[in-house]
Design a protein around this motif. Sequence first.
Motif, mmCIF file in Angstrom:
data_model
loop_
_atom_site.group_PDB
_atom_site.id
_atom_site.type_symbol
_atom_site.label_atom_id
_atom_site.label_comp_id
_atom_site.label_asym_id
_atom_site.label_seq_id
_atom_site.Cartn_x
_atom_site.Cartn_y
_atom_site.Cartn_z
ATOM 1 N N SER A 11 0.826 -1.205 0.000
ATOM 2 C CA SER A 11 0.000 0.000 0.000
ATOM 3 C C SER A 11 0.855 1.247 0.000
ATOM 4 C CB SER A 11 -0.923 0.021 1.228
ATOM 5 O OG SER A 11 -0.170 0.265 2.404
ATOM 6 N N ARG A 37 -11.590 -7.006 2.857
ATOM 7 C CA ARG A 37 -10.618 -6.216 3.612
ATOM 8 C C ARG A 37 -10.919 -6.354 5.102
ATOM 9 N NH1 ARG A 37 -12.595 -1.345 3.324
ATOM 10 N NH2 ARG A 37 -11.829 -0.805 1.266
ATOM 11 N N LEU A 52 -14.467 -5.948 -1.063
ATOM 12 C CA LEU A 52 -14.050 -4.809 -1.863
ATOM 13 C C LEU A 52 -15.085 -4.449 -2.920
ATOM 14 C CD1 LEU A 52 -10.237 -5.404 -2.430
ATOM 15 C CD2 LEU A 52 -11.426 -4.309 -0.517
ATOM 16 N N ASP A 83 -7.348 -2.074 -3.997
ATOM 17 C CA ASP A 83 -8.333 -1.612 -3.025
ATOM 18 C C ASP A 83 -8.340 -0.094 -3.079
ATOM 19 O OD1 ASP A 83 -9.988 -1.005 -0.948
ATOM 20 O OD2 ASP A 83 -8.766 -1.938 0.620
ATOM 21 N N LEU A 86 -9.265 1.969 0.418
ATOM 22 C CA LEU A 86 -8.503 1.708 1.638
ATOM 23 C C LEU A 86 -8.577 2.904 2.572
ATOM 24 C CD1 LEU A 86 -6.472 0.008 3.265
ATOM 25 C CD2 LEU A 86 -4.649 1.044 1.898
ATOM 26 N N VAL A 102 -4.109 -3.504 8.232
ATOM 27 C CA VAL A 102 -5.019 -4.086 7.249
ATOM 28 C C VAL A 102 -4.446 -5.372 6.691
ATOM 29 C CG1 VAL A 102 -6.248 -3.677 5.082
ATOM 30 C CG2 VAL A 102 -5.708 -1.756 6.569
ATOM 31 N N TYR A 104 -6.017 -8.843 3.855
ATOM 32 C CA TYR A 104 -7.087 -9.219 2.931
ATOM 33 C C TYR A 104 -7.292 -10.723 2.952
ATOM 34 C CZ TYR A 104 -6.545 -4.471 1.301
ATOM 35 O OH TYR A 104 -6.477 -3.099 1.259
#
Length: 690
Positions: A11, A37, A52, A83, A86, A102, A104
Amino acid sequence: MAAIISATAFSNNEVAYIAWEIDGPVIPGCLGFNIVREFLNAAGDVIEAKPLAAYVAFKGQHNPDGLAQNTTVWPVQKFNWRDLTLRKRRSALERREQKLKVRYCIRAVGHFRDGLEKVEAVPESHFDRNSKRQIQHTYEGDPIALGYLTPEFRTNVMDVPADRKPFTSTFTNGILSTQFIVRILEEDGKITPGELEDRLRQPGDFLRNYLAGETLPLIKNFFAQPGGRFHAALYELEDEQLEEFLVAHAERLDLILSDAGSGSGKDEDERPAAKKKRATSAAAKKKAATRKSKKVTLYDTRNAAARRRLQQLARKRDTAFTLQHRMFNGSGHIGHNKFIVYVDDAGVAKSVLTGSTNWTWSGVAGQSNNCIRIDDEQIAAAFLAYWQRLHKDALPIPKPLSAKATGANQSDELKSDNRSAVTGKLTGGGTFECWFSPNMPGKAQPPAKTVKRPPPPPPDLDRLFSLMRKARKAIFFLVFMPSRGGANSIVAEAVDLGIKDTSLNVVGAISDTQAMWGYEASRKTETGAKIPASSPHVFQQGGVSVVRATALTDKEIGRELGDFRLVEKLTVGRAIIHDKILVLDPLDPDNCVVAFGSHNLGYKASYSNDENLTIVRGHRALAEAYAVHVLDVYDHYRFRAVEAEVNAGKKPKKGKTSTGKEKQGWVGFLDTTDTWQQKSSHRMSRYFTG
């Protein structure tokens, strides 16, 4: 039994990129993947879980309103995904808190049948500000019941954003071609001419802040550093809020402001009234009237208003604010920098703010851009020394300021001083190189594409090309306009390397039509017939995939958002992607490379413009953040580019919204069998899962 065997997530400040792999070429019966998520607390407990968002329907279905469903309804038919919410909430113009943990959860799904755990479809809705109620999302066509084919598989846990010291990187969300923007603008029942631009110009507007992401707070906080002085070199200055930042800190500011923008006007109107000569004779009066009505090109149209205000501040007695005009005005050169250096009370350069973001409303909220703060004294000192060289390299000031600056050019002394990089080691690991432009002495311009044997590249690009040739697995880039057809730039180098080595992943997106790889200028045949210019939307060969940014409202796609006359009013300029980014091998902790700054990554920037380029090597957290940004923008435009390529010349099919209004929306696309897996590439998933 087929299963997911690996999955990972990365990310930056805005979005996440997820990739996963399976234990065979296909999962029998698979219609895609449900991705959930999971937000975690400090103890590692799940405090929120949500599938998502998904917008593309199955074949036989239709999403005319362009409203989000999620992957319990429309699964992901790829082995990687983004994503997009987010940090941004999909149902409102709000942002989640900055510090998040976070991960997934990914599961393959297929047609529901006995023996499978059923996928419970999670309903989606949004709060309508106009009606003050929740609007349930719908679509046309029969739902497809889904069942899980594989067990749950979870990615690594991410901290969002990750600690990337000494860098604080931010990325704008100015990707405007979405139904979401249209829906926000239609909340009052209509879209008026210029409404989008008006809102993006307005400080404090929630849509502007939403699209700007954390860029505006980053700039504001940069000025919050105590005492000392700020030394700035800016290209464009056309944003009320950013102008206020400069005015508020003018007593601590030394500004070099270049020219930007041009247009037609009357030359007499630009001259100060006190200096206009009064015509006395009839012939003189006639000549004066002719001259007054004559249209001329006026320069610095974009910065003129802000410059006038700053000039008034600089003229005040006892002010510590200094303003230096750097006017190239149509000479073929531009002062393209957008950086500020902070120097403390002891005279030590402490930090620098740089990146691709122009100080305009479109720069912060209408384009894809990056803005980065670097808290490193060595890098700050390099930028300060460059600023001082620019300050010394004063240009003649045209009279008036809007007049053409014939022959304006940087000095050979400045160009020679810029030919070597400032290098050093970063605290905590990694190295940096700071390059500055122009760095090619003389009056020569960069070689044209027609030159069969171009001269050696400028020193900064020579260094980039050398690093690119050492890339082992991946080359990612985003560019606006490095050169025509990508020649003499990182685009040509990346494509050439990817074609020669098919194991190399070369992924990039280009904004300007003329910069696209494969662009052909207009020309005439031997018979005199004119062949119009052409530019492909996609270049795909082996591991090379390059797309150009095609807006969802682009006529070439053949799929408009509602009334085309309204959609056209959403245009905010041609620089959809304004980033200038190169990322090499982002997962390699020792040899990953990130290049960023104002430099357009082509020969012309090095030959002709005031530019800065920072190359960071061996800083994986920063490389990952910039790679996610590249892939986010690339994926956003890839679907549109492919669609434009396929539908070139075709008329769009019409659908209807829930209110009966004709609207194109998202036509069914997802396969209803497992054959999509045979067409889906595993290159990115294999690279990111290792």
